[in-house]
Structures are given as structure tokens and as C-alpha cells.
Design an enzyme around this catalytic site. Structure first.
Site, PDB file in Angstrom:
ATOM      1  N   ARG A  29       0.791  -1.231   0.000  1.00 46.41           N
ATOM      2  CA  ARG A  29       0.000   0.000   0.000  1.00 46.41           C
ATOM      3  C   ARG A  29       0.826   1.287   0.000  1.00 46.41           C
ATOM      4  O   ARG A  29       0.427   2.280  -0.610  1.00 46.41           O
ATOM      5  CB  ARG A  29      -0.922  -0.013   1.219  1.00 46.41           C
ATOM      6  N   HIS A  95      17.670 -25.494   6.337  1.00 47.38           N
ATOM      7  CA  HIS A  95      18.742 -24.495   6.340  1.00 47.38           C
ATOM      8  C   HIS A  95      18.631 -23.705   5.037  1.00 47.38           C
ATOM      9  O   HIS A  95      18.842 -24.256   3.951  1.00 47.38           O
ATOM     10  CB  HIS A  95      20.108 -25.187   6.443  1.00 47.38           C
ATOM     11  N   THR A 120      30.935 -19.346   5.546  1.00 47.03           N
ATOM     12  CA  THR A 120      29.835 -19.686   6.442  1.00 47.03           C
ATOM     13  C   THR A 120      28.586 -18.975   5.957  1.00 47.03           C
ATOM     14  O   THR A 120      28.657 -18.097   5.080  1.00 47.03           O
ATOM     15  CB  THR A 120      30.164 -19.274   7.891  1.00 47.03           C
ATOM     16  N   HIS A 168       3.638  26.388  24.280  1.00 47.49           N
ATOM     17  CA  HIS A 168       2.642  25.691  25.114  1.00 47.49           C
ATOM     18  C   HIS A 168       1.288  25.629  24.410  1.00 47.49           C
ATOM     19  O   HIS A 168       0.251  25.491  25.063  1.00 47.49           O
ATOM     20  CB  HIS A 168       2.487  26.362  26.482  1.00 47.49           C
ATOM     21  N   SER A 298     -14.825  12.660   4.361  1.00 50.47           N
ATOM     22  CA  SER A 298     -15.598  11.867   5.324  1.00 50.47           C
ATOM     23  C   SER A 298     -16.775  11.233   4.605  1.00 50.47           C
ATOM     24  O   SER A 298     -17.416  11.871   3.753  1.00 50.47           O
ATOM     25  CB  SER A 298     -16.091  12.753   6.467  1.00 50.47           C
ATOM     26  N   ARG A 312      -1.366   9.998   7.747  1.00 54.01           N
ATOM     27  CA  ARG A 312      -0.645   8.796   7.318  1.00 54.01           C
ATOM     28  C   ARG A 312       0.823   8.879   7.708  1.00 54.01           C
ATOM     29  O   ARG A 312       1.401   7.899   8.192  1.00 54.01           O
ATOM     30  CB  ARG A 312      -0.759   8.601   5.810  1.00 54.01           C
TER      31      ARG A 312
END
Length: 493
Positions: A29, A95, A120, A168, A298, A312
Site C-alpha cells: 500500500r 537451512h 559460512t 505551550h 468523510s 498517514r
């Protein structure tokens, strides 16, 4: 009444293309094709094969009996990965690396004996992670540069537009719209510096063996330490890195993951702060993010213009800011030379950190390219508060005209309190200026009232600070991404 009982299939057939299996919203998305590919199985497993080829090539250059035909065979099968066969091998051997060794060997029968020679699992696993991190940063940094560029253009355009400053979340002294956006911009510039430095300092794990001692390679080269060092450096060079770690256990230091995820989380915090400010300003109708003509705010309230892009960004940022809580304990619990309890966690944390940052920056760029300012609303809000803020200027002007400061302060206090009560008790506009103009005591400054209440006179050096900041700190950032940004969108500094 008819009852409708719908039975949901408990275990649908597993088919990733049918919508019957879970997909991360980050990949499906929010993020770009480039970042999705960067964390894809195809990128990971083809990189494993490239690393096996680099290792064999470097071993041949240093004298091991590896044939050109074996290298050519490996090079011809870097991308054609039989994922189904690899999955079947993994079910059998439990593995993942060995499953792909078998799959690659089946495609390259001549080279089967030299694939993964002396290595490894972390040779391919960790080195690939470092390549993916490097390439992920190379995707993110220009995106961040574009956001910085767009926000810089916005800051320049509105450098001198006065607006209410808040401390504030209460009205304080005036600032300017461009100065406020430079607060956001400065955070992003700091994030760019941090991520760019991490990209610059990024090192390869290299060729280190099972516990980081290079014992297997020392054995391959009959105790020749110089050849082992040269092997390490040559594979590092072939992989596109300028340096590798001298010291590591089985893995590269997981501290790197902590530093990387914390830097991306810090970017998330910057975006969250910026987008929260935008959401608050949108509520005040002073500023809006882009809103498309056909966009619906909305489902119930047609008039709504919700700041969904900023929301978002805040949502993705919140997820991003939570990820260091995974990286830190993972680094802390790497017993001795390594434990495997990092594996599943890192698969989630690293990918989601980069994917979330990618989706966040894509959305943030869209926001910065279409921010809308409403100067008349801003001006109305200023006029509601400025008469109170101008009190000190009015007192000083009266004192210059010969008034007593304490008496002037008392006169102004009484008028201000009356105007404030009218605003709070009646919901009316601030009429302090009208009260001052009607008061005979303040007649000496009646002719200066417009000048004393000019908003631009209350913003200090805000506009000049914007110009200085863009020239001295933003322009050098953008210069680093010249050719990767939109040339039509330039700062005029």
C-alpha cells in the site's frame, strides 16, 4: 425477519495472487517498487549468488584451482533462481543457505564444488544485508533531498508572512510562516546529515569465516595470512564497498542495525512533528495539505477536508519510531560470537524500517509540494491577539511622549482586561485598539497606532534567518543531490 448467516472459509487455498494470504500494508500500500524490490527474495538470493561468484573469482585470482569455465557458469545463472526447488531443499535440510547452495549447484554442475568454498552462512546472509542497507539508503537519501528542496521553496516563498507563534500551544510572539517551516526543515537537514554519514561509514562484513577468525580461509591458502587479507579486501571491492570490518564475530556488529534503525526512527520523529503541526494548523484553517478535487474527507460529512496525508505520515512514523525497541535488545543479546535469535527479528525490523521510511518520504514529498496557505485567516488570528502583544510597544511610545510608565501600564491593564473579558465572555472580537483610540489618555500615540500594530514589526529577524538558513545549510544539501531533484523547482538564493 430473515437472518443472513455467512460462513467464512476457515482455511482458503494459499495463493498470493488471489488475496487469500496476508501481505504487509507497507509493501502492498505505501512503498515504492524500488524499495519493495530491494527487500525482495529475488534481490536477496541473486545477491547471494553474486557473492558466491565474487568469492570464487577472488579465490581464483589468489591461486586456488578454480576454472574460468566454472566462473562463467556461475555468472550465467545469477538471476534464474528456481525458488520452488530452493523451498523444497529447505523443507528437507532446514537451512536456507544450504538450500540455495544446492539450488545454485544444480544450475551450475561444473561449479558445484567451488560454490561457498570456505564460507559460512553469514558470508552471504550478512553481506547481503549490508548491500540491501546500502541500496536502501541510496533510495531514501534522494527522496529526503526532494522533501528538503520542496520545503525550502515553501519556506522561501513565505519567509516574511507574519503569523502567530505558539509556545505551550498558546499564542506567543509573532513569527513568520517561512520561519516556522524552517523548524521542520532543519530537522530534516539533520536527518539527512545523519543518514548520509551512516551511508559513508558503511562497511562490508567481508570474508571472515564461522566465528570471524578467518581460520577456514587460512587453511585454504596453506597458512598464507597475506592472501587471506587480500581475499577479504578483493571480495569487499567486488561488492562495491571501500572497506570491511577487521573485527567481527560470525556476524557484522548488530550495533550497526541499532544505529541505522535509530536514524530512520529519528527521521520518523521529524516527520511526525511537522505533520502534527500541519494537522493543528489545518484545524485553525491557516494551512492545508493538498486536497484533490474528487477527494472525500468523510463518508458522513461531505464538507470535511481531513489532513489524511499528514495523518498517514504520523501513523507510519509512529511505527518507525517503535522499531529501535527491537534493534536494541537484539544487539544486547548476541551471546559470545552470535546467537540465531536475531534472525527472525531482523527480517522484520530492518525491512519495515526502510519500507516505513520510504512510504513516509513519498507521502511527505506530496505534502510539501502542495501546501496551501490562507493569509487572510492568519491575519484575522493575528488581529485577535496582536493588540495584547503590542502593549509594550505602546507603553514605550507613550513614555517617549512624556507619560509616566507606571501610570501608562495601569491604564493599559484596565483597557486590556476589559477587552479580554469581552472576547472570553461574549465571544466578540478583540476591541482593544478601538478602546485605545477612544481613550483621551492615549491621545499622544493615536497617530502612531497603525505603525505600532504593523505585524511585520513584531517578527524580528525571522525573514532574514530564513534567507541565511536556506543559503548556508539547505543549499549545500541540495547540491549533493543535483541531477536527482526536480530542476524546475529551485530555491532562489
Amino acid at each position: 425477519m430473515t437472518e443472513y448467516i455467512v460462513k467464512i472459509q476457515a482455511t482458503p487455498k494459499m495463493d498470493k495472487t488471489s488475496g487469500s494470504t496476508y501481505q504487509s500494508p507497507l509493501s502492498s500500500r505505501y512503498t515504492s517498487p524500488e524499495m519493495n524490490f530491494n527487500f525482495s527474495d529475488q534481490k536477496k538470493f541473486s545477491t547471494w549468488r553474486k557473492l558466491w561468484l565474487y568469492l570464487a573469482q577472488a579465490e581464483q585470482e589468489l591461486g586456488l584451482p578454480i576454472l574460468d569455465t566454472q566462473l562463467a557458469e556461475m555468472a550465467a545463472h545469477l538471476e534464474d533462481i528456481d525458488l520452488a526447488a530452493a523451498a523444497e531443499h529447505e523443507r528437507r535440510v532446514r537451512h536456507d543457505v544450504m538450500a540455495h547452495v544446492h539450488t545454485f549447484a544444480a544450475a551450475c554442475p561444473l561449479a558445484a564444488g567451488v560454490i561457498h568454498l570456505g564460507a559460512t552462512s553469514c558470508f552471504v546472509g550478512d553481506n547481503t544485508d549490508l548491500i540491501v542497507i546500502r541500496d536502501g539508503l541510496d533510495i531514501l537519501l534522494p527522496r529526503l533531498g526532494r522533501c528538503i528542496q520542496r520545503l525550502g521553496i515553501f519556506s522561501e516563498k513565505y519567509a516574511a508572512l507574519p503569523t502567530l507563534g505558539f509556545t505551550h500551544l498558546q499564542p506567543a510572539q509573532l513569527t513568520t510562516v517561512g520561519k516556522r517551516s524552517c523548524l521542520w526543515l532543519q530537522d530534516l537537514v539533520l536527518d539527512e546529515q545523519t543518514l548520509r554519514q551512516l551511508r559513508k561509514d558503511l562497511r562490508f562484513r567481508g570474508v571472515k569465516g564461522t566465528t570471524g577468525t578467518q581460520a577456514s580461509f587460512l587453511q585454504l591458502f596453506a597458512g598464507d595470512h597475506d592472501k587471506v587479507v587480500r581475499l577479504d579486501r578483493r571480495v569487499t571491492e567486488l561488492a562495491g564497498f571501500s572497506s570491511c570490518y577487521t573485527i567481527c564475530g560470525q556476524t557484522y556488529p548488530r550495533k550497526l542495525d541499532v544505529m541505522m534503525v535509530q536514524a530512520l526512527a529519528s527521521l520518523g520523529a521529524s516527520a511526525h512533528k511537522m505533520c502534527t503541526d500541519i494537522r493543528l494548523l489545518a484545524s485553525m484553517k491557516e494551512l492545508e495539505e493538498p486536497f484533490e478535487k474528487s477527494q472525500i474527507g468523510s463518508s458522513a460529512m461531505p464538507y470535511k477536508r481531513n489532513p489524511m496525508r499528514s495523518e498517514r505520515c504520523c501513523a507510519l512514523a509512529r511505527h518507525l519510531m517503535a522499531l529501535p525497541s527491537n534493534a536494541l535488545p537484539t544487539a544486547a543479546t548476541q551471546w559470545m560470537e552470535r546467537t540465531l535469535d536475531d534472525s527472525a527479528n531482523r527480517r522484520l525490523t530492518l525491512s519495515e524500517a526502510f519500507l516505513a521510511a520510504d512510504g513516509l518520504l513519498l507521502t511527505l514529498q506530496n505534502i510539501t509540494e502542495g501546501l496551501v496557505v490562507y493569509p487572510r485567516v492568519i491575519q484575522r488570528h493575528i488581529q485577535q491577539e496582536l493588540p495584547f502583544m503590542a502593549s509594550e510597544n505602546i507603553i514605550m511610545a507613550m513614555v517617549k511622549a512624556g507619560a509616566d510608565r507606571q501610570e501608562c501600564h495601569e491604564q493599559l491593564r484596565q483597557l486590556s482586561q476589559a477587552a479580554g473579558d469581552r472576547v472570553k465572555q461574549e465571544g466578540a472580537d478583540n476591541d482593544l485598539v478601538e478602546r485605545l483610540r477612544a481613550c483621551a489618555y492615549f491621545e499622544p500615540v493615536h497617530g502612531q497606532m497603525d505603525a505600532l500594530l504593523e505585524p511585520a514589526s513584531f517578527t524580528g529577524r525571522a525573514a532574514e534567518q530564513v534567507t541565511q538558513f536556506l543559503a548556508e545549510e539547505v543549499a549545500p544539501v541540495l547540491e549533493r543531490y543535483r541531477g536527482q531533484l526536480d530542476d524546475a523547482a529551485e530555491l532562489h538564493i
